[in-house]
Scaffold this motif. Sequence first.
Motif, short mmCIF file in Angstrom:
data_model
loop_
_atom_site.label_atom_id
_atom_site.label_comp_id
_atom_site.label_asym_id
_atom_site.label_seq_id
_atom_site.Cartn_x
_atom_site.Cartn_y
_atom_site.Cartn_z
N GLU A 1 56.93 75.52 12.59
CA GLU A 1 56.75 75.32 11.22
C GLU A 1 58.13 76.08 10.73
OE1 GLU A 1 54.99 73.01 9.96
OE2 GLU A 1 53.65 73.98 8.57
N LYS A 2 58.25 77.25 10.86
CA LYS A 2 59.47 78.13 10.61
C LYS A 2 60.73 77.17 10.85
CE LYS A 2 61.05 82.92 10.24
NZ LYS A 2 61.13 83.95 11.24
N GLN A 3 60.80 76.51 11.95
CA GLN A 3 62.19 75.91 11.82
C GLN A 3 62.22 74.70 11.19
OE1 GLN A 3 64.80 76.15 14.25
NE2 GLN A 3 64.15 78.20 14.47
N ARG A 4 61.15 74.22 10.77
CA ARG A 4 61.15 72.97 9.63
C ARG A 4 61.50 73.52 8.26
NH1 ARG A 4 55.79 71.79 12.37
NH2 ARG A 4 56.14 70.48 13.97
N GLY A 5 61.43 74.58 8.15
CA GLY A 5 61.92 75.11 6.80
C GLY A 5 61.09 74.52 5.46
N GLN A 6 62.02 74.00 4.76
CA GLN A 6 61.53 73.35 3.40
C GLN A 6 60.63 72.07 3.69
OE1 GLN A 6 62.05 74.64 0.59
NE2 GLN A 6 64.12 73.69 -0.28
N ASP A 7 60.83 71.48 5.09
CA ASP A 7 59.94 70.16 5.24
C ASP A 7 58.81 70.73 6.28
OD1 ASP A 7 61.78 68.55 4.49
OD2 ASP A 7 63.06 68.56 6.20
N LYS A 8 58.21 71.84 6.20
CA LYS A 8 57.36 72.28 6.97
C LYS A 8 56.10 71.31 6.65
CE LYS A 8 55.19 75.85 4.15
NZ LYS A 8 54.93 77.23 4.00
N LEU A 9 55.34 71.33 7.39
CA LEU A 9 54.00 70.17 7.50
C LEU A 9 52.81 71.01 6.83
CD1 LEU A 9 54.08 68.73 11.00
CD2 LEU A 9 55.07 67.92 8.85
N GLY A 10 52.85 72.20 6.70
CA GLY A 10 51.75 72.75 6.25
C GLY A 10 50.39 72.88 7.33
N GLY B 1 47.85 71.52 2.86
CA GLY B 1 49.14 71.32 3.50
C GLY B 1 50.16 70.22 2.84
N SER B 2 51.41 69.81 3.49
CA SER B 2 52.14 69.20 2.98
C SER B 2 52.05 67.57 3.11
CB SER B 2 53.63 69.44 3.39
OG SER B 2 53.76 70.93 3.78
N GLY B 3 52.91 66.66 2.63
CA GLY B 3 52.62 65.38 2.87
C GLY B 3 52.04 64.52 1.68
N PRO B 4 52.42 63.14 1.59
CA PRO B 4 52.13 62.71 0.39
C PRO B 4 50.73 62.50 0.04
CG PRO B 4 52.54 61.12 2.27
CD PRO B 4 52.79 62.36 2.78
N LEU B 5 50.57 62.41 -1.12
CA LEU B 5 49.20 62.32 -1.94
C LEU B 5 48.99 61.62 -3.16
CD1 LEU B 5 46.06 63.29 -1.63
CD2 LEU B 5 46.68 65.16 -3.04
N PRO B 6 49.20 60.29 -2.69
CA PRO B 6 49.28 59.43 -4.02
C PRO B 6 48.83 59.61 -5.48
CG PRO B 6 49.17 58.16 -1.95
CD PRO B 6 48.67 59.56 -1.59
N THR B 7 47.49 59.99 -5.33
CA THR B 7 46.95 60.36 -6.47
C THR B 7 47.00 61.73 -6.93
OG1 THR B 7 44.67 60.74 -5.48
CG2 THR B 7 45.16 58.43 -5.99
N GLU B 8 47.62 62.32 -6.43
CA GLU B 8 47.76 63.97 -6.91
C GLU B 8 47.76 64.03 -8.39
OE1 GLU B 8 50.78 66.18 -4.67
OE2 GLU B 8 49.40 68.12 -5.18
N LEU B 9 46.79 65.21 -8.74
CA LEU B 9 47.20 65.43 -10.41
C LEU B 9 47.97 66.58 -10.80
CD1 LEU B 9 43.20 65.68 -10.73
CD2 LEU B 9 44.58 64.22 -12.05
N PRO B 10 48.61 66.39 -11.83
CA PRO B 10 49.42 67.44 -12.37
C PRO B 10 48.63 68.94 -12.27
CG PRO B 10 48.91 66.05 -14.23
CD PRO B 10 48.31 65.24 -12.83
#
Length: 422
Positions: A117-126, A272-281
Amino acid sequence: MVNAVIGLQWGDEGKGKIVDLLAQDADYTVRFHGGNNAGHTVVINGKTYKFHLIPSGIFNKQTVALVGSGVIIDPFVLVDEIKFFAKEGVNLSNKLVISPRCHLIMPYHIGLDKAYEKQRGQDKLGTTGRGIGPCFADKVSYNGIRIYELYNWELFVDKFTLQVEIKNKILKALGAKAIDTEAELLQFKNVRAEILPFIGDVYLILSKAVANNKKILLEGAHGVMLDIDWSPYPFSSGSSVVSGAINTGAGIPVKKIDEIIGVIKAYTTRVGSGPLPTELPEDLADSLREKGQEYGTTTGRSRRIGWLDLEATKFACQINSLSALAVTKLDVLSGQKEIKVCIGYTLQGKKISYEQCGYKELGQLDVVYKTFPGWSENISKIKKYPDLPRPCQNYLQFIEDQLDVPIKIVSVGSDRSASIYR
Ligand code: IMP
């Protein structure tokens, strides 16, 4: 009867409560996949219990909890959980059996999970940081260590030492702390005696139980949107989450499964990270998060919040071939002026289905919403379906029609008693 409960979203659908409800007359409750990245919450008479490894049905007198071979086990978490329940007056000695085939989550898996996760930096998966991915990776690269290896201490020491040698090379290369073999083995020696009595032939117990028509409840963890194959990989968890995993992870033949109950929350959450299409503001998400107490059972992290995504959920229903649905946390939506629900996706103006999307597409697409009027009433004390406010019934009816699966349970509060059977 063999019944199964499967999460249809990104985990945290409220499966623990539904399992606890359905397990009240079960002879066996069974975990068949995942590890202690799962966190199931059960509230009984106002008291909250959190489970990570042990199946949730154990409060019922006759129910025996089984952990199938598909589950990976952190031995230290297991022992803590056994001790916790002993303090609560639940003696697990004749109530918990763990398959000898379960793989162990080792300290180096946790170290690797965090280092990657640390190596992934900004792209970490959570990830949950519980060593899940690295443990499953070891399992399929033949570097894993099954729990039954604890029977033969000398052999266990050899296997563990070799793996630490290999893993320390990687950990050092990644700038992470190396594992101290001696110190870790001392810890293992301490927990070993506490674990061994719980290892038993889960496959045999279940085969006999199926043959004798015992009531078996299979407790799914996580959710289909985290499945290793059917999620927007790599924003996944390491195991197979769909109903097929019952066969591979508990040894129950597919044809013997009578009912599969899918659980959805009345809205969507994920950690965690990754797409969530219906995410609310954030401003809208915040009030639902507070009301629904949307903080991870395992890590305490804030959950991301979105509207119900019927495009993704429809896929989850189809792949599992469901008999019924349970809709949870409906009470949390009370007071919303309007409620949106995703009824499809488009990408660059063209319709696209959940199953055609990778993580990139899921992150870029436009969501097609249908908007429903909300309801203001507090519904948490309602016991009968017809007593639910009309807009609330309309919302449920739409879900049922779109998913083409009957809604049989509606949960309107965290306690066992806050449940409506339809
Ligand atoms: P891992 O399972 O720890 O490897 O984490 C991978 C992804 O799955 C992360 O986004 C986690 O937050 C998520 N995840 C794993 N198990 C659960 C769960 O039981 N509920 C919700 N999210 C989970």
